[in-house]
Design a protein around this motif. Structure first.
Motif, PDB file in Angstrom:
ATOM      1  N   ALA A  16      -1.391 -21.775 -82.624  1.00  0.00           N
ATOM      2  CA  ALA A  16      -0.107 -21.441 -83.246  1.00  0.00           C
ATOM      3  C   ALA A  16       0.889 -22.594 -83.104  1.00  0.00           C
ATOM      4  O   ALA A  16       1.057 -23.151 -82.024  1.00  0.00           O
ATOM      5  CB  ALA A  16       0.469 -20.184 -82.598  1.00  0.00           C
ATOM      6  N   ASN A  18       4.872 -23.013 -84.513  1.00  0.00           N
ATOM      7  CA  ASN A  18       6.034 -22.474 -85.244  1.00  0.00           C
ATOM      8  C   ASN A  18       5.650 -21.256 -86.095  1.00  0.00           C
ATOM      9  O   ASN A  18       5.860 -21.238 -87.304  1.00  0.00           O
ATOM     10  CB  ASN A  18       6.691 -23.556 -86.099  1.00  0.00           C
ATOM     11  N   GLU A  19       5.139 -20.239 -85.442  1.00  0.00           N
ATOM     12  CA  GLU A  19       4.672 -19.030 -86.113  1.00  0.00           C
ATOM     13  C   GLU A  19       5.458 -17.781 -85.681  1.00  0.00           C
ATOM     14  O   GLU A  19       4.935 -16.679 -85.705  1.00  0.00           O
ATOM     15  CB  GLU A  19       3.182 -18.815 -85.826  1.00  0.00           C
ATOM     16  N   GLU A  20       6.720 -17.949 -85.290  1.00  0.00           N
ATOM     17  CA  GLU A  20       7.485 -16.812 -84.768  1.00  0.00           C
ATOM     18  C   GLU A  20       7.592 -15.645 -85.746  1.00  0.00           C
ATOM     19  O   GLU A  20       7.701 -14.501 -85.333  1.00  0.00           O
ATOM     20  CB  GLU A  20       8.884 -17.239 -84.313  1.00  0.00           C
ATOM     21  N   ILE A  23       3.207 -14.413 -86.055  1.00  0.00           N
ATOM     22  CA  ILE A  23       2.260 -14.236 -84.947  1.00  0.00           C
ATOM     23  C   ILE A  23       2.140 -12.784 -84.487  1.00  0.00           C
ATOM     24  O   ILE A  23       1.056 -12.325 -84.155  1.00  0.00           O
ATOM     25  CB  ILE A  23       2.606 -15.175 -83.752  1.00  0.00           C
ATOM     26  N   ILE A  47      -0.103 -22.203 -77.999  1.00  0.00           N
ATOM     27  CA  ILE A  47       1.175 -22.540 -78.639  1.00  0.00           C
ATOM     28  C   ILE A  47       1.365 -24.042 -78.489  1.00  0.00           C
ATOM     29  O   ILE A  47       1.567 -24.547 -77.386  1.00  0.00           O
ATOM     30  CB  ILE A  47       2.340 -21.737 -78.020  1.00  0.00           C
ATOM     31  N   SER A  50       5.571 -25.586 -80.074  1.00  0.00           N
ATOM     32  CA  SER A  50       6.429 -24.985 -81.097  1.00  0.00           C
ATOM     33  C   SER A  50       7.900 -25.207 -80.766  1.00  0.00           C
ATOM     34  O   SER A  50       8.299 -25.186 -79.601  1.00  0.00           O
ATOM     35  CB  SER A  50       6.158 -23.474 -81.200  1.00  0.00           C
ATOM     36  N   THR A  54       8.094 -18.863 -81.076  1.00  0.00           N
ATOM     37  CA  THR A  54       6.713 -18.363 -81.038  1.00  0.00           C
ATOM     38  C   THR A  54       6.346 -17.878 -79.644  1.00  0.00           C
ATOM     39  O   THR A  54       5.789 -16.785 -79.482  1.00  0.00           O
ATOM     40  CB  THR A  54       5.723 -19.448 -81.513  1.00  0.00           C
ATOM     41  N   ALA A 100      -2.793 -18.055 -87.170  1.00  0.00           N
ATOM     42  CA  ALA A 100      -1.683 -17.200 -86.745  1.00  0.00           C
ATOM     43  C   ALA A 100      -0.962 -16.528 -87.903  1.00  0.00           C
ATOM     44  O   ALA A 100      -0.226 -15.569 -87.692  1.00  0.00           O
ATOM     45  CB  ALA A 100      -0.685 -18.019 -85.923  1.00  0.00           C
ATOM     46  N   ASP A 101      -1.186 -16.977 -89.121  1.00  0.00           N
ATOM     47  CA  ASP A 101      -0.476 -16.383 -90.258  1.00  0.00           C
ATOM     48  C   ASP A 101      -1.358 -15.441 -91.079  1.00  0.00           C
ATOM     49  O   ASP A 101      -1.055 -15.128 -92.222  1.00  0.00           O
ATOM     50  CB  ASP A 101       0.120 -17.471 -91.149  1.00  0.00           C
TER      51      ASP A 101
END
Length: 122
Positions: A16, A18-20, A23, A47, A50, A54, A100-101
């Motif tokens: 991951a 920058n998948e806040e 995720i 992570i 990020s 995230t 993660a998306d």
């Protein structure tokens, strides 16, 4: 008399960066899976330095689901490096890596996957 059937074990790895905003969706879709024929032993979330929230989002989910292990990197090393770390840490019968998306579409995705793998093993 019932035969004692051993369930296979599964690790899921999620790199991951920058998948806040996505995720928690993949993690929630994993936790809504029916665990038929396998046991979920660990979810590694790497992570990769990020700059958003995230880590905080994953940490919040981890409080409810301690099967999650967070690996937080301070320096960005990229997806391939995160995957290599996951491969090295996984100690189960099967390892599934997921972006993660993504979202698992049905609650039977993992059990169907494991069933197919086990069927084709012999």
């Amino acid at each position: 008399m019932k035969k004692n059937i051993k369930k296979v074990s599964l690790t899921i790895g999620i790199p991951a960066y920058n998948e806040e905003f996505s995720i928690s969706q993949i993690l929630n879709s994993v936790f809504h899976q029916k665990l038929a024929g396998f046991s979920l032993k660990k979810i590694f979330v790497v992570i990769d330095a990020s700059t958003d929230n995230t880590y905080e989002v994953v940490r919040g989910v981890q409080k409810k689901h301690p099967v999650i292990e967070i690996i937080k990197r301070k320096k960005r090393a990229g997806k391939a490096s995160a995957l290599n770390l996951i491969y090295a840490k996984a100690k189960t019968d099967y390892l599934l890596t997921i972006d993660a998306d993504l979202i698992l579409g049905s609650p039977n995705c993992l059990s169907k996957l494991i069933s197919k793998l086990e069927k084709n093993k012999n």
